[in-house]
Design an enzyme around this catalytic site. Structure first.
Site, PDB file in Angstrom:
ATOM      1  N   GLU A  14      57.494  20.992  22.385  1.00 55.19           N
ATOM      2  CA  GLU A  14      56.751  21.537  21.265  1.00 55.19           C
ATOM      3  C   GLU A  14      56.871  22.890  21.452  1.00 55.19           C
ATOM      4  O   GLU A  14      56.322  23.660  20.193  1.00 55.19           O
ATOM      5  CB  GLU A  14      55.284  20.977  21.215  1.00 55.19           C
ATOM      6  CG  GLU A  14      54.428  21.609  22.235  1.00 55.19           C
ATOM      7  CD  GLU A  14      54.428  20.837  23.693  1.00 55.19           C
ATOM      8  OE1 GLU A  14      53.441  21.237  24.556  1.00 55.19           O
ATOM      9  OE2 GLU A  14      55.339  20.089  23.929  1.00 55.19           O
ATOM     10  N   CYS A  71      54.413  17.207  30.214  1.00 57.55           N
ATOM     11  CA  CYS A  71      54.196  17.919  31.433  1.00 57.55           C
ATOM     12  C   CYS A  71      53.126  16.957  32.081  1.00 57.55           C
ATOM     13  O   CYS A  71      53.451  16.213  32.885  1.00 57.55           O
ATOM     14  CB  CYS A  71      53.354  19.241  30.657  1.00 57.55           C
ATOM     15  SG  CYS A  71      53.240  20.517  31.946  1.00 57.55           S
ATOM     16  N   HIS A 105      57.845  21.615  27.966  1.00 58.49           N
ATOM     17  CA  HIS A 105      57.171  21.380  26.605  1.00 58.49           C
ATOM     18  C   HIS A 105      58.184  21.611  25.378  1.00 58.49           C
ATOM     19  O   HIS A 105      58.426  22.816  25.017  1.00 58.49           O
ATOM     20  CB  HIS A 105      56.080  22.595  26.494  1.00 58.49           C
ATOM     21  CG  HIS A 105      55.026  22.427  27.291  1.00 58.49           C
ATOM     22  ND1 HIS A 105      53.923  21.900  27.005  1.00 58.49           N
ATOM     23  CD2 HIS A 105      54.841  22.842  28.666  1.00 58.49           C
ATOM     24  CE1 HIS A 105      53.121  21.759  28.180  1.00 58.49           C
ATOM     25  NE2 HIS A 105      53.625  22.501  29.225  1.00 58.49           N
TER      26      HIS A 105
END
Length: 192
Positions: free
Chosen positions: A176, A76, A174
C-alpha cells in the site's frame, strides 16, 4: 467484497485507501461472519507482536484466520503473525507458515526502513512483473527463508520478503506504500 481485518493495528486505513485507488470495495471489520463471507481477506499490520496477538485472541481471530479458505493476504506484522513464532515478545504465531520470525542482528541500522529490492519472485502476486522490483519496508524482525518463500530481500541477511502456502499469501513489505509496483501486487491479489 474485500474484508480488511480490524484489530487496532496500524496501516488498516492505508490498505483501504490503496484498494480505493484501485476502485475495489472493501470493509474494515472484526466480525467473523463478514470475514467468512468476504471474497478475499487482507490481514494488515503495524505494531508489536505480543500485544497484537493478545488482541487477536480476545476476538478469536487467531483461530478464524488460519481456517479461512478464500485468498488471504498478510502484510508486514500480519505476515509475521501467520508464522510459527516471533522473537518479539516471545510470541506464538498462528503457524500457517513453518517459519520463525527473528530480530535483525545489529550489524546495520535496525529497523530496516525504506525501499529495497525483491529477487526470486515466484508467487502469483508478482504475475506480469519484472524481476528486481523495489518495494517499501519498515520492520525490525524478519521471516527466515523457508520452503514457502516466494521472494527474497537482502538486508543484513537474506530473508523472506513474501510467503505463500495454499490460499495464504504474505508480504513483509507494504504494497500500500510501494507505488505502482505495490498497486500491481494488490491488483494481482484481487484477481486471484
Amino acid at each position: 467484497m474485500i474484508a480488511i481485518i480490524k484489530y487496532n493495528g496500524g496501516n488498516v486505513n492505508s490498505v483501504q485507501n490503496a484498494l480505493n485507488r484501485l476502485n475495489i470495495d472493501s470493509l474494515i471489520t472484526d466480525d467473523p461472519e463478514k470475514i467468512l463471507k468476504a471474497d478475499k481477506v487482507i490481514f494488515p499490520g503495524v505494531g508489536e507482536a505480543s500485544s497484537t496477538m493478545k488482541l487477536l485472541k480476545e476476538k478469536e481471530l487467531d483461530v478464524l484466520i488460519p481456517s479461512l479458505t478464500q485468498p488471504v493476504l498478510g502484510i508486514c506484522l500480519g505476515m509475521q503473525l501467520m508464522c510459527e513464532g516471533n522473537e518479539e515478545g516471545d510470541t506464538e504465531g498462528m503457524g500457517i507458515f513453518d517459519s520463525k520470525v527473528r530480530k535483525f542482528p545489529s550489524r546495520d541500522i535496525v529497523p530496516h526502513m525504506g525501499w529495497n529490492t525483491l529477487s526470486g519472485q515466484t508467487s502469483p502476486l508478482f504475475s506480469g512483473m519484472a524481476e528486481n522490483n523495489d518495494v517499501y519496508f519498515v520492520h525490525s524482525y524478519y521471516c527466515e527463508l523457508s520452503d514457502f518463500t516466494t521472494s527474497v530481500c537482502d538486508y543484513i541477511l537474506p530473508f523472506s520478503a513474501s510467503l505463500q502456502k495454499d490460499n495464504f499469501y504474505a508480504v513483509q513489505f507494504h504494497p500500500e506504500k510501494s507505488g505502482v509496483v505495490g498497486n500491481q501486487i494488490v491488483s494481482n491479489f484481487i484477481n486471484l
